[in-house]
Scaffold this active site. Structure first.
Site, PDB file in Angstrom:
ATOM      1  N   ASP A  62       9.952  53.268  35.559  1.00  0.00           N
ATOM      2  CA  ASP A  62       9.722  51.850  35.250  1.00  0.00           C
ATOM      3  C   ASP A  62       9.726  51.636  33.744  1.00  0.00           C
ATOM      4  O   ASP A  62       8.846  52.123  33.034  1.00  0.00           O
ATOM      5  CB  ASP A  62       8.361  51.408  35.812  1.00  0.00           C
ATOM      6  CG  ASP A  62       8.099  49.934  35.544  1.00  0.00           C
ATOM      7  OD1 ASP A  62       8.546  49.108  36.358  1.00  0.00           O
ATOM      8  OD2 ASP A  62       7.476  49.606  34.508  1.00  0.00           O
TER       9      ASP A  62
ATOM     10  N   TYR B 182       9.709  47.431  26.010  1.00  0.00           N
ATOM     11  CA  TYR B 182       9.182  48.758  25.652  1.00  0.00           C
ATOM     12  C   TYR B 182      10.033  49.465  24.593  1.00  0.00           C
ATOM     13  O   TYR B 182       9.620  50.464  24.031  1.00  0.00           O
ATOM     14  CB  TYR B 182       9.055  49.670  26.881  1.00  0.00           C
ATOM     15  CG  TYR B 182       8.237  49.121  28.026  1.00  0.00           C
ATOM     16  CD1 TYR B 182       7.449  47.980  27.877  1.00  0.00           C
ATOM     17  CD2 TYR B 182       8.238  49.735  29.273  1.00  0.00           C
ATOM     18  CE1 TYR B 182       6.714  47.466  28.929  1.00  0.00           C
ATOM     19  CE2 TYR B 182       7.501  49.226  30.334  1.00  0.00           C
ATOM     20  CZ  TYR B 182       6.752  48.094  30.161  1.00  0.00           C
ATOM     21  OH  TYR B 182       6.030  47.592  31.215  1.00  0.00           O
TER      22      TYR B 182
ATOM     23  N   LYS C 105      13.007  45.192  32.893  1.00  0.00           N
ATOM     24  CA  LYS C 105      12.489  43.813  32.960  1.00  0.00           C
ATOM     25  C   LYS C 105      13.076  42.969  31.828  1.00  0.00           C
ATOM     26  O   LYS C 105      13.211  43.450  30.694  1.00  0.00           O
ATOM     27  CB  LYS C 105      10.951  43.808  32.845  1.00  0.00           C
ATOM     28  CG  LYS C 105      10.284  44.868  33.701  1.00  0.00           C
ATOM     29  CD  LYS C 105       8.771  44.845  33.651  1.00  0.00           C
ATOM     30  CE  LYS C 105       8.202  46.087  34.307  1.00  0.00           C
ATOM     31  NZ  LYS C 105       8.071  47.260  33.425  1.00  0.00           N
TER      32      LYS C 105
ATOM     33  N   HIS D 171       9.723  39.435  33.463  1.00  0.00           N
ATOM     34  CA  HIS D 171       8.519  40.167  33.031  1.00  0.00           C
ATOM     35  C   HIS D 171       7.223  39.354  33.174  1.00  0.00           C
ATOM     36  O   HIS D 171       6.202  39.876  33.604  1.00  0.00           O
ATOM     37  CB  HIS D 171       8.708  40.647  31.592  1.00  0.00           C
ATOM     38  CG  HIS D 171       7.923  41.882  31.256  1.00  0.00           C
ATOM     39  ND1 HIS D 171       8.373  42.841  30.376  1.00  0.00           N
ATOM     40  CD2 HIS D 171       6.712  42.325  31.677  1.00  0.00           C
ATOM     41  CE1 HIS D 171       7.467  43.799  30.275  1.00  0.00           C
ATOM     42  NE2 HIS D 171       6.446  43.513  31.045  1.00  0.00           N
TER      43      HIS D 171
END
Ligand code: NAD
Length: 274
Positions: free
Chosen positions: A48, A53, A78, A111
């Site tokens: 994930d 990120y 996402k 998200h």
């Protein structure tokens, strides 16, 4: 219950998603590459990540270094809020795929429930039809957000990824997702590493010769919640997937259920500003 490291749940779009995976929030590209490689070699089949990120390059590199076939691994990413607000879902996914070095992702999520979500969802439906995202879903959607989306959607979200751990079980939201056929995926399953402050998990673990982290992960799986504990430490990556050789009793499950206290480690989806 028949759980295994690559064990799946059937989504409402007919696809089978591994119930257990690796989270990589706050990992650098380099750390994510090492963690993903180690996890896949240890038997994990699901990772994930997210545009936010900034480690999708590392995730893709770890996948390739692991030697595990692309089609045997479930990759979720996402769409970040800025791209939702500006109507850039397609460009957003193309950026993710470019960084991952992949032709498709298994699951593409909105998200957070920000303005522009309905239009973005229409784009996700198209991206799914084109095969660039094999399944599509949402994250941090509360009941009201889901209802609004479902009024306009041609395709229902396959998954809602929400903060979910013993202190925040969100029973009403989980029940609503299940009534709508939406699989529930829980983020921060290890309470962002603070589970040790609650002695119950380690106590329950003693009887099974398991750690508090393993008890928490097992509890999520037995509650039928897809779980993605994060670690970049090889020994913890291995520890977190050694949860398929024991089972929590009904009483132990209930003891953990009783810890619910509506406590968030993350932001409240009804009140956030990013
Ligand atoms: P987590 O609950 O998985 O906790 C991770 C932390 O727990 C690690 O950084 C480490 O400090 C500690 N830890 C891990 N294994 C351990 C072990 N065996 N023993 C002791 N400590 C251990 O936290 P998380 O990263 O917030 O959540 C997991 C994943 O969920 C993320 O990495 C990300 O992929 C996803 N996530 C999604 C959202 C969202 O908005 N959709 C938000 C947060 C996280």
């Amino acid at each position: 219950m028949n759980l295994s490291i690559a064990g799946t749940t059937r989504l409402n779009d007919g696809r089978d998603m591994p119930m257990f995976g690796l989270g990589v929030w706050k990992a650098s590209d380099e750390d994510a590459a090492d963690a993903v490689e180690h996890a896949l070699r240890s038997g994990y089949r699901h990772v994930d990540t997210a545009a936010l990120y900034r480690n999708e390059r590392g995730v893709g590199e770890g996948l390739r270094r692991s030697g595990v076939a692309r089609e045997d691994v479930w990759i979720t990413t996402k769409l970040w809020n800025d791209d939702i607000r500006s109507g850039e879902a397609r460009a957003g996914l193309e950026k993710c795929l470019g960084k991952l070095g992949l032709e498709y992702v298994d699951l593409f999520l909105l998200h957070w429930p920000v303005t522009g979500g309905l239009a973005a969802w229409k784009e996700l439906e198209k991206l799914r039809n084109e095969g660039l995202a094999r399944s599509i879903g949402v994250s941090n959607y509360q009941v009201g957000h889901l209802e609004e989306l479902m009024e306009h959607a041609a395709v229902a979200p396959a998954v809602n990824q929400i903060e979910w751990h013993p202190y925040l079980q969100q029973d009403a939201l989980v029940a609503r997702c299940r009534a709508l056929g939406i699989a529930v995926e829980g983020w921060s399953p290890l309470m962002q590493g603070r589970f040790g402050e609650e002695p119950t998990f380690a106590e329950i673990g003693k009887a099974h010769r398991k750690t508090g982290a393993q008890v928490l992960i097992r509890w999520a799986l037995q509650r039928d919640v897809i779980t993605i504990p994060k670690s970049v430490t090889p020994s913890r990556i291995e520890e977190n997937c050694t949860v398929f050789d024991f089972a929590l009793s009904e009483d132990e499950m209930k003891t953990i259920d009783a810890l619910d206290r509506d406590y968030r480690f993350g932001p409240d989806p009804n009140n956030f500003d990013f």
